[in-house]
Design an enzyme around this catalytic site. Structure first.
Site, PDB file in Angstrom:
ATOM      1  CD  GLU A   1       0.117   1.066   3.258  1.00  0.00           C
ATOM      2  OE1 GLU A   1      -0.256   2.145   2.768  1.00  0.00           O
ATOM      3  OE2 GLU A   1       0.814   0.983   4.282  1.00  0.00           O
ATOM      4  CE  LYS A   2       1.759   7.786  -3.329  1.00  0.00           C
ATOM      5  NZ  LYS A   2       1.287   8.654  -2.231  1.00  0.00           N
ATOM      6  CB  SER A   3       2.089   4.828   3.943  1.00  0.00           C
ATOM      7  OG  SER A   3       2.109   3.455   4.219  1.00  0.00           O
TER       8      SER A   3
ATOM      9  CG  ASP B   1      -2.372   8.356  -1.606  1.00  0.00           C
ATOM     10  OD1 ASP B   1      -1.519   7.453  -1.509  1.00  0.00           O
ATOM     11  OD2 ASP B   1      -2.075   9.549  -1.760  1.00  0.00           O
ATOM     12  N   GLY B   2      -3.204   4.505  -2.541  1.00  0.00           N
ATOM     13  CA  GLY B   2      -2.851   3.790  -3.751  1.00  0.00           C
ATOM     14  C   GLY B   2      -1.943   2.614  -3.473  1.00  0.00           C
TER      15      GLY B   2
END
Length: 424
Positions: A62-64, A219-220
């Site tokens: 995950e993109k923190s 968010d991604g």
């Protein structure tokens, strides 16, 4: 979940002699030519990235939505006392107290030289604030890559080996130390974790199962090439995916106030009480920026900024491209999502072009998930298995002699594999 971007703990290093020494030290550790921030930067995901996913091995996480930092551990020979620093994207150094890393091989010669302290280490990570409960928050450092470990530059090794240094060497030694010292746990300014990774074809589980359970904003997705070395600066070996409507660009914003013709008919005096025009600039080179577009801010939002009393002019702002209000979906404009005081320059114009491609020709979540069976089939193909086996043999031969345990276990392609990684 609402994102809370943490401030960097510690004391900002302002002494020029100390700061230059630290920057030179990091440059030497990384075998770099300059003292700029050495962290790797991803490129935006687009339609072409789908084909790349079928041809190369990637890990996914995950993109923190936090504060990107590098962690530097050094033991000055004069004091023989370990010092820990966090380095932000502005290349500012913060000395952090009450964080200690023991050596993962305490009986080794290097460990005896520093009385059991880890030395000359540079790690990559992200500071996030986890919402534990309605009233409790916790600052955590999520490590996801390693550049230098105990003086050994591991940047040319594949991600599996670099990640293994974190998961099987540095973190276990750190956690064992914390477990044995309750006072150290209480005084530590943040918790330290290794960010979980998965094979690329596990992206659906990351999106649908893991991300909804996170206690911090995200968010991604981030896709990192399994076999590629760690590259400083922008690299095509790391892909950043966001839903097209959530892609953002970091601009420098400048406010252009209209002239106050009543006070000065010659139009040389700005009307500071009027609503300005908002100019968005992209980065070109060094400190140079150039015009890219205008931001159309409605009166209500401008009033909100004035009430906050927060200066906007000449700051870096993260902007999303979407309609300014639900009532007017025919008009699209840039909208400020947050201030990026962790950056000194806007996105470079090449990055802006790439992100705009992602906005216009972006990949939806459904497209990614539909590609999972093909990614899994390609990953498990005989050709790719042979490539991974050859890569493993090559990496084993490349290790320096008489260095026990360096690099951690092999990648998760065979039985056993890497902790926190699943093979389906």
């Amino acid at each position: 979940m609402k994102t809370i971007v943490p401030d960097i703990p510690g004391t900002l290093v302002t002494d020029e002699i100390q700061l230059n020494f630290l920057k030179d030290h990091v440059r030497n550790l990384c075998l770099a030519r300059s003292t700029r921030f050495p962290g790797a930067q991803p490129i935006s995901f687009n339609k072409q990235s789908l084909d790349i996913m079928l041809k190369k091995d990637f890990w996914v996480c995950e993109k923190s939505d936090g504060q990107r930092v590098l962690l530097l551990v050094v033991v000055p020979p004069v004091t023989n006392i370990q010092e820990v620093y966090l380095i932000d994207r502005k290349n500012q150094y913060y000395q952090v107290n009450h964080v200690y890393f023991p050596h993962f091989l305490p009986s080794s010669h290097k460990a005896r030289m520093t009385t059991g302290q880890l030395n000359h280490t540079l790690l990559d990570g992200e500071l996030v604030i986890d919402q534990i409960s309605e009233t409790q928050r916790r600052l955590r450092l999520l490590l996801f890559d390693a550049l230098v470990v105990d003086g050994d530059n591991v940047m040319q090794r594949p991600l599996s080996r670099r990640y293994g240094c974190l998961q099987c060497q540095i973190l276990p030694a750190y956690l064992q130390c914390m477990k044995a010292n309750a006072d150290a746990r209480m005084r530590a300014p943040f918790e330290i974790h290794v960010k979980p990774m998965d094979l690329a074809y596990g992206l659906a589980e990351v999106l649908q199962v893991k991300m909804p359970k996170l206690r911090h904003g995200c968010d991604g997705l981030i896709f990192t090439s399994l076999h590629a070395p760690y590259e400083m600066g922008t690299t095509t070996n790391i892909l950043k995916w966001k839903p097209p409507q959530e892609n953002t660009i970091d601009f420098k914003i400048q406010l252009k106030f209209p002239p106050d013709l009543k006070a000065d008919p010659s139009a040389n005096t700005p009307d500071w009480k009027a609503k300005p025009m908002f100019e968005l600039l992209q980065h070109v080179h060094g400190d140079q920026h150039e015009f890219y577009d205008w931001l159309d801010m409605d009166d209500e939002e401008w009033d909100d900024w004035k009430e906050k009393g927060e200066q906007l002019d000449d700051r870096i702002v993260e902007c999303a491209w979407h309609p300014p209000s639900p009532e007017d979906k025919q008009v699209a404009t840039w909208h400020i999502t947050r201030i990026r005081d962790d950056k000194t320059t806007a996105n470079h114009k090449t990055t802006v072009t790439r992100v705009m491609e992602s906005i216009r020709d972006g990949v939806m979540e459904e497209e990614l998930i539909e590609l999972v069976p093909e990614i899994r089939t390609a990953w498990k193909s005989e050709k790719r298995e042979q490539q991974r086996s050859q890569m493993q043999r090559s990496q084993r031969r490349s290790f320096p002699p008489n260095v026990k345990g360096l690099g951690g276990p092999g990648p998760p392609m065979r039985k056993g594999g890497m902790p926190n990684l699943k093979r389906r």
